[in-house]
Design a protein around this motif. Structure first.
Motif, PDB file in Angstrom:
ATOM      1  N   VAL A 262       0.977  -1.497  -0.129  1.00 24.79           N
ATOM      2  CA  VAL A 262      -0.019   0.353   0.143  1.00 24.79           C
ATOM      3  C   VAL A 262       0.765   1.148  -0.476  1.00 24.79           C
ATOM      4  N   GLN A 263       1.814   1.385   0.460  1.00 22.03           N
ATOM      5  CA  GLN A 263       3.063   2.042   0.553  1.00 22.03           C
ATOM      6  C   GLN A 263       3.728   2.362  -0.266  1.00 22.03           C
ATOM      7  N   LYS A 264       3.880   1.546  -1.005  1.00 23.93           N
ATOM      8  CA  LYS A 264       4.845   1.612  -2.550  1.00 23.93           C
ATOM      9  C   LYS A 264       3.961   2.429  -3.414  1.00 23.93           C
ATOM     10  N   ARG A 265       2.619   1.951  -3.188  1.00 24.83           N
ATOM     11  CA  ARG A 265       1.618   2.082  -4.454  1.00 24.83           C
ATOM     12  C   ARG A 265       0.548   3.735  -3.975  1.00 24.83           C
ATOM     13  N   ILE A 266       0.974   3.880  -2.787  1.00 22.24           N
ATOM     14  CA  ILE A 266       0.400   5.609  -2.563  1.00 22.24           C
ATOM     15  C   ILE A 266       1.623   6.251  -2.991  1.00 22.24           C
ATOM     16  N   GLU A 267       3.325   6.182  -3.110  1.00 21.42           N
ATOM     17  CA  GLU A 267       4.300   6.539  -2.877  1.00 21.42           C
ATOM     18  C   GLU A 267       4.251   6.620  -4.619  1.00 21.42           C
ATOM     19  N   TYR A 268       4.069   5.588  -5.401  1.00 23.16           N
ATOM     20  CA  TYR A 268       3.677   5.886  -6.973  1.00 23.16           C
ATOM     21  C   TYR A 268       2.654   6.672  -7.553  1.00 23.16           C
ATOM     22  N   MET A 269       1.675   6.476  -6.422  1.00 23.27           N
ATOM     23  CA  MET A 269       0.644   7.496  -7.485  1.00 23.27           C
ATOM     24  C   MET A 269       1.159   9.058  -7.085  1.00 23.27           C
ATOM     25  N   GLU A 270       1.460   9.305  -5.742  1.00 20.33           N
ATOM     26  CA  GLU A 270       2.077  10.499  -5.931  1.00 20.33           C
ATOM     27  C   GLU A 270       3.417  10.860  -6.349  1.00 20.33           C
ATOM     28  N   ALA A 271       4.112   9.915  -6.577  1.00 17.10           N
ATOM     29  CA  ALA A 271       4.746  10.762  -7.865  1.00 17.10           C
ATOM     30  C   ALA A 271       4.697  10.813  -9.761  1.00 17.10           C
ATOM     31  N   THR A 272       3.840  10.228  -9.773  1.00 15.65           N
ATOM     32  CA  THR A 272       2.787  10.199 -11.413  1.00 15.65           C
ATOM     33  C   THR A 272       1.929  11.247 -11.930  1.00 15.65           C
ATOM     34  N   SER A 273       1.483  12.528 -10.205  1.00 12.06           N
ATOM     35  CA  SER A 273       0.364  12.760  -9.585  1.00 12.06           C
ATOM     36  C   SER A 273      -0.789  12.636 -11.120  1.00 12.06           C
ATOM     37  N   ILE A 274      -0.725  11.266  -9.463  1.00 15.87           N
ATOM     38  CA  ILE A 274      -2.319  10.568  -9.589  1.00 15.87           C
ATOM     39  C   ILE A 274      -3.283  10.758  -8.922  1.00 15.87           C
ATOM     40  N   ILE A 275      -2.085  11.082  -7.990  1.00 14.50           N
ATOM     41  CA  ILE A 275      -2.729  11.697  -6.309  1.00 14.50           C
ATOM     42  C   ILE A 275      -1.750  12.833  -6.223  1.00 14.50           C
ATOM     43  N   THR A 276      -2.371  14.419  -6.719  1.00 15.99           N
ATOM     44  CA  THR A 276      -1.935  15.734  -6.453  1.00 15.99           C
ATOM     45  C   THR A 276      -1.704  16.466  -5.256  1.00 15.99           C
ATOM     46  N   GLY A 277      -2.546  15.553  -3.792  1.00 12.52           N
ATOM     47  CA  GLY A 277      -2.763  16.788  -2.635  1.00 12.52           C
ATOM     48  C   GLY A 277      -3.478  15.734  -2.010  1.00 12.52           C
TER      49      GLY A 277
END
Length: 155
Positions: A49-64
């Motif tokens: 889960v931590q890696k998936r969230i980090e990935y989504m943050e790094a690729t701007s899927i999650i922007t904030g």
């Protein structure tokens, strides 16, 4: 190399998957949910889960992450959507004016009958009426229709 650049390099071949969609749904519901709780609800390890969230943050899927305020906290708050037609090629000038108005929460360009869709907030009906008059007087706007939001349902 920054952490985000490193993550983009490490995850360059990875795309959003079903687990990511579940994680996004849980974060959308509660941005303060713990990694452990997400792991339990998605039946994945905490590390995954931590890696998936980090990935989504790094690729701007999650922007904030954000805070949602209880909808009825201010029962006098007026929220509305205004559809706007713009004369000819004056859209950019109209958008420039609208962006300066503090009552406007979001502004979208659209296709079809209306050129712009604007979300408006006001603390009371008297001010709401003044906001509508102010917006309608902007040069380049030749028609509008406003719908006050009555009830909102969380999806």
């Amino acid at each position: 190399m920054t952490k985000n650049q490193e993550l983009k390099t490490n995850y360059s071949s990875v795309k959003k998957n079903k687990t990511d969609n579940k994680i996004l749904g849980l974060l959308r519901e509660n941005a303060r949910i713990s990694i452990t709780e997400i792991a339990q609800k998605t039946r994945n390890s905490r590390a995954t889960v931590q890696k998936r969230i980090e990935y989504m943050e790094a690729t701007s899927i999650i922007t904030g992450y954000t805070v949602r305020i209880k909808p009825n906290l201010n029962p006098q708050l007026i929220q509305a959507w205004m559809s706007i037609m713009v004369e000819g090629n004056k859209a950019q000038a109209v958008i420039k004016e609208l962006r300066l108005d503090p009552a406007i929460q979001t502004l979208h360009t659209t296709n079809g009958k209306w050129d712009l869709l604007v979300e408006i907030q006001s603390d009371n009906l008297v001010n709401f009426d003044l906001i509508l008059s102010r917006i309608r007087s902007i040069s380049g706007i030749y028609n509008s229709e406003t719908n006050i939001l009555l009830s909102t349902y969380k999806i």
